[in-house]
Design a protein around this motif. Sequence first.
Motif, short mmCIF file in Angstrom:
data_model
loop_
_atom_site.label_atom_id
_atom_site.label_comp_id
_atom_site.label_asym_id
_atom_site.label_seq_id
_atom_site.Cartn_x
_atom_site.Cartn_y
_atom_site.Cartn_z
N SER A 202 0.90 -1.58 -0.08
CA SER A 202 0.00 -0.18 -0.04
C SER A 202 0.72 1.09 -0.09
O SER A 202 0.96 2.27 -0.34
CB SER A 202 -0.90 0.02 1.35
OG SER A 202 -0.23 -0.45 2.78
N LEU A 203 2.17 1.15 0.32
CA LEU A 203 3.08 2.18 1.07
C LEU A 203 3.42 2.20 -0.62
O LEU A 203 4.61 3.31 -0.66
CB LEU A 203 3.98 2.05 1.19
CG LEU A 203 3.22 2.22 3.03
CD1 LEU A 203 4.58 2.22 4.64
CD2 LEU A 203 2.45 3.45 3.27
N GLY A 204 3.62 1.40 -1.46
CA GLY A 204 4.11 1.62 -3.04
C GLY A 204 6.01 0.60 -2.55
O GLY A 204 7.38 1.26 -3.55
N VAL A 205 6.68 0.17 -1.66
CA VAL A 205 7.77 -1.04 -1.39
C VAL A 205 7.39 -1.36 -1.65
O VAL A 205 6.83 -2.12 -1.43
CB VAL A 205 8.18 0.40 -0.39
CG1 VAL A 205 8.19 1.56 -0.05
CG2 VAL A 205 7.21 0.31 1.08
N GLY A 206 8.60 -2.28 -1.89
CA GLY A 206 8.63 -3.88 -2.61
C GLY A 206 9.66 -4.12 -0.92
O GLY A 206 9.62 -3.71 0.16
N PRO A 207 9.39 -5.43 -1.10
CA PRO A 207 9.71 -6.59 0.59
C PRO A 207 11.87 -6.42 0.39
O PRO A 207 11.89 -6.71 2.59
CB PRO A 207 10.44 -7.81 0.04
CG PRO A 207 10.22 -8.20 -1.83
CD PRO A 207 9.43 -6.03 -1.55
N ALA A 230 19.76 14.77 7.03
CA ALA A 230 20.19 14.01 6.73
C ALA A 230 20.09 12.67 5.50
O ALA A 230 20.98 11.74 5.69
CB ALA A 230 20.15 13.08 8.65
N ILE A 231 19.33 12.37 5.32
CA ILE A 231 19.05 11.39 4.63
C ILE A 231 19.85 11.86 2.88
O ILE A 231 19.64 10.74 2.63
CB ILE A 231 17.31 11.80 3.90
CG1 ILE A 231 16.44 11.39 5.65
CG2 ILE A 231 17.04 11.02 2.29
CD1 ILE A 231 14.96 11.73 5.15
N PRO A 232 20.32 12.88 2.66
CA PRO A 232 20.15 12.55 1.46
C PRO A 232 21.96 11.77 1.67
O PRO A 232 22.55 10.60 0.66
CB PRO A 232 21.10 13.71 0.80
CG PRO A 232 20.54 15.30 1.52
CD PRO A 232 20.43 13.99 2.68
N SER A 233 23.26 11.87 2.95
CA SER A 233 24.32 11.23 2.96
C SER A 233 23.89 9.52 3.02
O SER A 233 24.62 8.22 3.69
CB SER A 233 24.92 11.87 4.66
OG SER A 233 24.37 11.79 5.55
N ALA A 241 16.71 2.62 1.00
CA ALA A 241 16.22 3.13 2.40
C ALA A 241 14.94 3.98 2.08
O ALA A 241 15.45 4.67 0.65
CB ALA A 241 16.89 4.05 3.48
N HIS A 242 13.84 3.63 2.52
CA HIS A 242 13.04 4.76 2.08
C HIS A 242 11.88 4.98 3.69
O HIS A 242 12.27 4.61 4.25
CB HIS A 242 11.42 4.09 1.77
CG HIS A 242 10.34 5.33 1.25
ND1 HIS A 242 10.75 6.19 0.18
CD2 HIS A 242 9.48 5.45 1.53
CE1 HIS A 242 8.97 6.74 -0.34
NE2 HIS A 242 8.68 6.32 0.70
N SER A 266 10.80 11.17 -3.76
CA SER A 266 10.80 9.79 -4.22
C SER A 266 10.89 9.37 -3.08
O SER A 266 10.17 7.49 -3.07
CB SER A 266 11.19 9.21 -5.47
OG SER A 266 12.63 9.35 -5.56
N ARG A 267 11.61 9.78 -2.44
CA ARG A 267 12.38 8.78 -0.84
C ARG A 267 11.97 9.32 0.04
O ARG A 267 11.78 8.61 1.18
CB ARG A 267 13.97 9.13 -0.80
CG ARG A 267 14.80 9.04 -1.81
CD ARG A 267 14.46 7.66 -2.55
NE ARG A 267 14.89 6.62 -2.29
CZ ARG A 267 16.49 5.83 -2.29
NH1 ARG A 267 17.19 6.89 -2.84
NH2 ARG A 267 17.10 5.04 -1.57
#
Length: 402
Positions: A202-207, A230-233, A241-242, A266-267
Amino acid sequence: MNATNPSSTGHRVSSKSITPKARHLKPVLCLFTDSVEPSGMGEHMLALALQLRDAYEILFVCPPSRSGTNFIERARAIGVKTPAIEVNNYTALCRALQMHQVDIMHCHAGIGWEGTKGVFAARDAGVPIVIRTEHLPYLLTDRDQRENHVRIVAACDLLIAVSEWARRSYIDAGVPGHKITVVRNGIQPLEAHSNRSQVRGSLGVGPDTKLVVTVGRLTEQKGHSYLLEAIPSIIEPQSLAHFVWIGEGDLEVELRQKAQRLGLSSRISFLGRRFDVAEILASSDIFVLPSLFEGLPLAALEAMYAGLPVVGTHVCGTSEVVRDGVTGRLVKSKESAALASAIIELLRQPELAAQWGANGRVVARRDFSAVRMARETAELYDMLLRDALPGKFDFTDMSFVS
């Protein structure tokens, strides 16, 4: 009256408690907040209502705002009375407290200027016992607000802080030690009703995607901007990672725009207000709470109950929940690089993340249950009832909802 505080030295109130049962009636307890966004306070009040509803006749009172209405409906669903009281109409509030013959007025406040009318209305209405729970540390800087808080303290029989760090902040601000004690927050375990693959789908992310979840209002207090930086690094070495952010707030538009400028749209999933938090936590890998301050964060407790390792900041409240190197990692607040390093550590070491998550589940269930919180709160009620209304109620043991 001035109650003698059994925890004036800073020790926690004993979890062994007796609770009142009336000879011919129950004590009437009003759980009150005037906050239009009760959030954690509302959850705290609901947990108390659920645990104490058999021993007390409970009135659950908060504004009928969007957030408040949800809590009112949930309180009604567990059999608690939810009278339509105008919380900001002083005269109407006094009359309602008199009409319902309230024995204990338990006000709940976030920042110090909240809950003023509830305290003073209860006193003018002749309510025998007035208690106030401070859900955040002392943050007042305006002179008028500080002076008003002094009057609030004088009008209350007892203040409750939700963490020891928060209690110390009130002592440092001049609150007499005998007027404030600690009852640490506790929560009802959240039950997940969907499986991991369904939620992730439902969140559009894989296992194989590592879900890093944050739950909290999108306000300056919660520190999302530092996590965003912090997310870019993090995603450079950890491409799977999402980030999932649950919550609403004044900074949402600004944070979305900044995420877009950084190429992170997108992240990061901005999910807004959700009622399936338990399912999302159960389907995630790491919980992050980059707050600048807390009282004692329920979101971190919920994550620990779900078995997630927690990356948090070394601030009031959070540092009493997260045990660095045991249930998660604590870093200095406002330091994006430190947040990134802690998250990368757990992403690269899934066995460590699993162990810290398992440890956190044990700590949350053992030390931060709603049952423990209700027992300690009921013990304070009992002490004050015995003093203010001697002989009116019998005192017997009660059962709690697991």
